[in-house]
Design a protein around this motif. Structure first.
Motif, PDB file in Angstrom:
ATOM      1  N   HIS A  44       8.293  10.562   4.941  1.00 21.46           N
ATOM      2  CA  HIS A  44       7.438  11.331   4.039  1.00 21.46           C
ATOM      3  C   HIS A  44       6.682  10.401   3.093  1.00 21.46           C
ATOM      4  N   ILE A  45       7.378   9.404   2.548  1.00 21.12           N
ATOM      5  CA  ILE A  45       6.732   8.483   1.610  1.00 21.12           C
ATOM      6  C   ILE A  45       5.705   7.617   2.330  1.00 21.12           C
ATOM      7  N   SER A  46       6.021   7.185   3.529  1.00 19.17           N
ATOM      8  CA  SER A  46       5.073   6.394   4.304  1.00 19.17           C
ATOM      9  C   SER A  46       3.793   7.184   4.581  1.00 19.17           C
ATOM     10  N   ASN A  47       3.949   8.458   4.948  1.00 13.99           N
ATOM     11  CA  ASN A  47       2.778   9.304   5.205  1.00 13.99           C
ATOM     12  C   ASN A  47       1.980   9.526   3.924  1.00 13.99           C
ATOM     13  N   LEU A  48       2.680   9.717   2.816  1.00 15.84           N
ATOM     14  CA  LEU A  48       2.011   9.916   1.531  1.00 15.84           C
ATOM     15  C   LEU A  48       1.216   8.676   1.142  1.00 15.84           C
ATOM     16  N   ARG A  49       1.815   7.505   1.264  1.00 14.53           N
ATOM     17  CA  ARG A  49       1.118   6.258   0.920  1.00 14.53           C
ATOM     18  C   ARG A  49      -0.140   6.092   1.770  1.00 14.53           C
ATOM     19  N   LYS A  50      -0.029   6.413   3.057  1.00 14.62           N
ATOM     20  CA  LYS A  50      -1.174   6.256   3.955  1.00 14.62           C
ATOM     21  C   LYS A  50      -2.302   7.196   3.568  1.00 14.62           C
ATOM     22  N   LYS A  51      -1.978   8.450   3.233  1.00 10.41           N
ATOM     23  CA  LYS A  51      -3.024   9.409   2.866  1.00 10.41           C
ATOM     24  C   LYS A  51      -3.750   8.963   1.603  1.00 10.41           C
ATOM     25  N   LEU A  52      -3.001   8.481   0.607  1.00  9.23           N
ATOM     26  CA  LEU A  52      -3.632   8.006  -0.629  1.00  9.23           C
ATOM     27  C   LEU A  52      -4.459   6.752  -0.369  1.00  9.23           C
ATOM     28  N   ARG A  53      -3.955   5.866   0.475  1.00 11.16           N
ATOM     29  CA  ARG A  53      -4.659   4.614   0.769  1.00 11.16           C
ATOM     30  C   ARG A  53      -5.919   4.864   1.582  1.00 11.16           C
ATOM     31  N   ASP A  54      -5.866   5.832   2.508  1.00 12.24           N
ATOM     32  CA  ASP A  54      -7.037   6.114   3.342  1.00 12.24           C
ATOM     33  C   ASP A  54      -8.212   6.607   2.493  1.00 12.24           C
ATOM     34  N   ILE A  55      -7.930   7.331   1.426  1.00 13.27           N
ATOM     35  CA  ILE A  55      -9.003   7.858   0.575  1.00 13.27           C
ATOM     36  C   ILE A  55      -9.477   6.834  -0.443  1.00 13.27           C
ATOM     37  N   SER A  56      -8.521   6.144  -1.080  1.00  9.95           N
ATOM     38  CA  SER A  56      -8.873   5.281  -2.218  1.00  9.95           C
ATOM     39  C   SER A  56      -8.937   3.797  -1.897  1.00  9.95           C
ATOM     40  N   GLY A  57      -8.316   3.408  -0.779  1.00  8.58           N
ATOM     41  CA  GLY A  57      -8.231   1.978  -0.479  1.00  8.58           C
ATOM     42  C   GLY A  57      -7.178   1.267  -1.301  1.00  8.58           C
ATOM     43  N   LYS A  58      -6.347   2.030  -2.003  1.00 10.33           N
ATOM     44  CA  LYS A  58      -5.319   1.438  -2.859  1.00 10.33           C
ATOM     45  C   LYS A  58      -3.922   1.897  -2.436  1.00 10.33           C
ATOM     46  N   ASP A  59      -2.964   1.000  -2.652  1.00  8.34           N
ATOM     47  CA  ASP A  59      -1.572   1.324  -2.370  1.00  8.34           C
ATOM     48  C   ASP A  59      -0.895   1.664  -3.694  1.00  8.34           C
ATOM     49  N   TYR A  60      -0.559   2.941  -3.894  1.00 10.90           N
ATOM     50  CA  TYR A  60      -0.082   3.400  -5.197  1.00 10.90           C
ATOM     51  C   TYR A  60       1.433   3.395  -5.346  1.00 10.90           C
ATOM     52  N   ILE A  61       2.169   3.392  -4.249  1.00 18.45           N
ATOM     53  CA  ILE A  61       3.621   3.557  -4.331  1.00 18.45           C
ATOM     54  C   ILE A  61       4.314   2.276  -3.879  1.00 18.45           C
ATOM     55  N   GLU A  62       5.259   1.847  -4.682  1.00 15.87           N
ATOM     56  CA  GLU A  62       5.976   0.597  -4.419  1.00 15.87           C
ATOM     57  C   GLU A  62       7.433   0.900  -4.084  1.00 15.87           C
ATOM     58  N   ALA A  63       7.915   0.278  -2.996  1.00 15.56           N
ATOM     59  CA  ALA A  63       9.327   0.380  -2.646  1.00 15.56           C
ATOM     60  C   ALA A  63      10.080  -0.749  -3.342  1.00 15.56           C
ATOM     61  N   VAL A  64      11.112  -0.380  -4.099  1.00 17.83           N
ATOM     62  CA  VAL A  64      11.948  -1.373  -4.769  1.00 17.83           C
ATOM     63  C   VAL A  64      13.190  -1.542  -3.913  1.00 17.83           C
ATOM     64  N   TRP A  65      13.312  -2.693  -3.302  1.00 17.82           N
ATOM     65  CA  TRP A  65      14.297  -2.921  -2.251  1.00 17.82           C
ATOM     66  C   TRP A  65      15.714  -2.566  -2.705  1.00 17.82           C
ATOM     67  N   GLY A  66      16.367  -1.711  -1.929  1.00 17.47           N
ATOM     68  CA  GLY A  66      17.747  -1.361  -2.178  1.00 17.47           C
ATOM     69  C   GLY A  66      17.948  -0.360  -3.302  1.00 17.47           C
ATOM     70  N   ILE A  67      16.860   0.066  -3.983  1.00  7.62           N
ATOM     71  CA  ILE A  67      17.014   0.975  -5.122  1.00  7.62           C
ATOM     72  C   ILE A  67      16.273   2.289  -4.882  1.00  7.62           C
ATOM     73  N   GLY A  68      14.940   2.199  -4.756  1.00  5.71           N
ATOM     74  CA  GLY A  68      14.174   3.428  -4.593  1.00  5.71           C
ATOM     75  C   GLY A  68      12.681   3.170  -4.619  1.00  5.71           C
ATOM     76  N   PHE A  69      11.922   4.016  -5.323  1.00  5.42           N
ATOM     77  CA  PHE A  69      10.464   3.932  -5.304  1.00  5.42           C
ATOM     78  C   PHE A  69       9.901   4.156  -6.703  1.00  5.42           C
TER      79      PHE A  69
END
Length: 223
Positions: A189-214
């Motif tokens: 779900h998060i991967s799809n969300l990031r792609k939809k936002l990136r496709d429109i804006s050209g920006k990556d808005y969501i960061e995965a924090v390894w081993g913790i969350g987002f």
């Protein structure tokens, strides 16, 4: 119905407050320690908090600065002026000394709920505008067509833009808005969300924090 969180380890006082508030038409949540209070607040957002200072675990003084965006009335047996001043400067909306008159306390609660600022129906982060009422998300004057789960994830992240949201907390919080997200499907779900936002804006808005969350990316990058 307005919801009030009572944070007090005194069972007798807590029961009396709960009965009084429910007779006045309020919904009541209870917490009996500072630690339990923070757990409750991580899952619910009451309209007002009644906070005792002498609590097991974390004290009321330690809990107060962690409560954001909710009016807090301190209800305490500590009656010295310096303590009242410190609590009011530290973020409390009001201070009532035990023992208290219930009519006075109810009046003070009514004042805080009447003057509490209305939350905006829109959340904004960089180019993203999320409308809580219309359930829409727009970027660069274009609407991002999100699923219910994607919308719930983005809303949670935008409501806590500087906080890392753990996977377990995210699953718990978004379950109020969407029942179809599981631990195994969350990353998709998060991967799809990031792609939809990136496709429109050209920006990556969501960061995965390894081993913790987002979290929302502080340094929004252009792809």
């Amino acid at each position: 119905m307005k919801q009030i969180l009572i944070i007090d380890d005194d069972i007798h006082i807590g029961n009396m407050l709960e009965e009084t508030l429910e007779r006045e038409g309020y919904a009541v949540i209870r917490a009996y320690s500072g630690t339990e209070a923070l757990l409750v607040l991580s899952q619910k957002t009451p309209d007002l908090v009644l906070l005792d200072l002498m609590l097991p675990g974390l004290s009321g003084e330690e809990v107060l600065p962690k409560i954001k965006g909710i009016p807090v009335i301190v209800v305490s047996a500590k009656f010295d002026v310096d303590n009242k001043v410190n609590m009011l400067l530290g973020g409390a909306a009001d201070y009532v000394t035990k023992p208290f008159d219930t009519k006075e306390l109810l009046a003070r609660i009514a004042v805080q709920l009447r003057t509490a600022p209305e939350l905006s129906s829109e959340l904004r982060y960089d180019l993203i505008t999320l409308d809580l009422n219309m359930h829409t998300v727009t970027l660069c004057d274009k609407e991002a067509r999100l699923t219910r789960t994607e919308f719930a994830i983005l809303k949670l992240l935008m409501m806590n833009p500087t906080q890392v949201i753990t996977k377990s907390l995210m699953l718990d919080r978004i379950s109020e808005d969407t029942p179809d997200c599981t631990e195994s499907s969350l990353k998709i779900h998060i991967s799809n969300l990031r792609k939809k936002l990136r496709d429109i804006s050209g920006k990556d808005y969501i960061e995965a924090v390894w081993g913790i969350g987002f979290k929302m990316r502080a340094d929004v990058r252009t792809e």
